[in-house]
Write an enzyme that holds these catalytic residues in place. Structure first.
Site, short mmCIF file in Angstrom:
data_model
loop_
_atom_site.label_atom_id
_atom_site.label_comp_id
_atom_site.label_asym_id
_atom_site.label_seq_id
_atom_site.Cartn_x
_atom_site.Cartn_y
_atom_site.Cartn_z
N SER A 33 16.53 15.08 81.75
CA SER A 33 17.39 14.83 82.90
C SER A 33 16.69 15.24 84.18
CB SER A 33 18.72 15.55 82.70
OG SER A 33 19.67 15.13 83.64
N ASP B 25 24.37 6.30 78.74
CA ASP B 25 24.02 7.24 79.81
C ASP B 25 23.94 6.49 81.14
OD1 ASP B 25 22.89 9.14 81.48
OD2 ASP B 25 21.14 9.51 80.22
N HIS C 148 24.30 11.09 77.57
CA HIS C 148 23.41 11.98 78.31
C HIS C 148 23.59 13.42 77.82
CE1 HIS C 148 20.94 12.95 81.84
NE2 HIS C 148 21.64 14.07 81.89
#
Length: 303
Positions: free
Chosen positions: A146, A238, A268
Site C-alpha cells: 500500500s 481493491d 486491500h
C-alpha cells in the site's frame, strides 16, 4: 465483521486512536509470527534523527547475499514495526533471506517527504553497513504494501538514478499507489464496502500533504527502462487495483522483467489479515514463490 462492530473509520478518530485501531485489528485478524533465529532491533541515521529498524533472519550467520528492505503500509499515517512483525517473519522464512523493516516517520507529525526521505536513508545505510547488520549485503530488494508499495517504487526510483553502495536487484510492491488512483475504474467500483474507502484515502492524502508536482508522490511518472526486475501483486476488490495494473503494464512496455499477480475476490490489506481471510496465506505464498523464481532468473543471468 468491521461493519457489524460499528467502529468509526480511521478518518473519524484522533490519530492516536486510529493507530491503536489498526494494531487491534492486527491482533484479531493477522496470522501468528514465525519463530526465527534472529529478530533484532536496530537504528540507522536519518535526516531527522535515528530511524528504528528491525532485522529478521533465519540464520545467526550467513554468506553474503541480498537483503529485503520492507516498508509498511498504513496510508503514511498508521502502521509500524509491530503491526507488520508477523508478515516480516513469514517473508523472511519463505525467502530464506534477511529482512529489514523500516519504521519511517508518519504524517501528520512528519508529512511528505519525511517517509521517502527516511526510507531512502535507511536503504543507503543498509547497503553500506554490513558490520552493523552482521551480514554482507550484495543487493537490495525493496518491498512494501500500500503506502509502503508506493515507497518501494519511490526508493527504487531514487536508487536507480543515484545508486547506493550495492544495487537494487529486484523490487516487490504490494497493492501500491503508483499514480492518481482517483482516475481509475477500480476506485469507483470498490471505494465503499471493501475495507479501504474513499473517505479513508482522502484522509490519508490530506495528512500526508504531498507535493503533487514531486515525482516521489506519483512515482510512475517518467521512464523506467533501467529499472530492476519487479514482482507486483494487486487485490481484485481493491480501489488501488488499477494503479498497480497500470504500473505493471508501464514497466512491461519498457522491457522490464515483471511478474504480475492479481488475486481475485480479495480486498486491500489482505497480507496482514491472514487469520481472517483464509485465502490470504496462499496469496502471500504465491507472491513469495514468484519472488524466488525471479531471484533464480537474476542469479542465472549473473552466472
Amino acid at each position: 465483521m468491521l461493519e457489524q462492530m460499528g467502529r468509526p473509520g480511521v478518518e473519524d478518530l484522533p490519530i492516536a486512536e486510529g493507530r491503536q485501531g489498526m494494531a487491534a485489528m492486527g491482533k484479531l485478524a493477522e496470522a501468528d509470527p514465525v519463530d526465527l533465529a534472529v529478530i533484532r532491533d536496530l537504528t540507522c541515521p536519518g535526516p531527522a534523527g535515528d530511524i528504528p529498524l528491525r532485522l529478521y533472519d533465519t540464520k545467526d550467520t550467513r554468506e553474503a547475499g541480498p537483503v529485503v528492505v520492507f516498508m509498511h503500509g498504513g496510508g503514511f499515517v498508521i502502521g509500524d514495526l509491530e503491526i507488520y512483525h508477523s508478515l516480516c517473519t513469514h517473508i523472511c522464512e519463505r525467502l530464506d533471506l534477511p529482512v529489514v523493516s523500516v519504521d519511517y516517520r508518519l504524517a501528520p507529525e512528519a508529512p511528505f517527504p519525511a517517509a521517502p526521505d527516511d526510507c531512502e536513508a535507511a536503504m543507503r545505510w543498509i547497503a553500506g553497513s554490513p558490520e552493523a547488520l552482521g551480514r554482507e549485503v550484495t543487493g537490495l530488494i525493496p518491498m512494501g504494501d500500500s503506502a509502503g508499495g508506493n515507497l518501494t517504487i519511490v526508493v527504487t526510483n531514487q536508487l536507480t538514478a543515484e545508486p547506493a553502495a550495492v544495487p537494487v536487484i529486484m523490487q516487490a510492491p504490494i497493492y501500491p499507489v503508483a499514480d492518481d488512483v482517483s482516475q481509475h475504474q477500480s476506485f469507483r467500483d470498490f471505494g465503499e464496502g471493501y475495507l479501504l474507502t474513499h473517505k479513508t484515502m482522502a484522509f490519508f492524502t490530506e495528512q500526508y500533504a504531498a507535493d503533487p508536482a514531486d515525482p516521489r508522490n506519483v512515482p510512475m511518472a517518467g521512464e523506467h527502462a533501467s529499472f530492476p526486475p519487479t514482482v507486483l501483486c494487486t487485490a481484485g476488490l481493491d480501489p488501488l487495483r488499477d494503479s498497480g495494473r497500470n504500473y505493471a503494464a508501464h514497466l512491461i512496455q519498457q522491457g522490464i522483467d515483471v511478474s504480475y499477480l492479481e488475486f481475485p475476490g480479495t480486498i486491500h490489506g489482505f497480507m496482514t489479515l491472514r487469520k481472517a481471510l483464509p485465502s490470504a496465506q496462499g496469496d502471500l505464498d504465491a507472491m513469495l514463490a514468484a519472488m524466488q523464481a525471479m531471484l533464480a532468473r537474476i542469479e542465472g543471468k549473473n552466472i
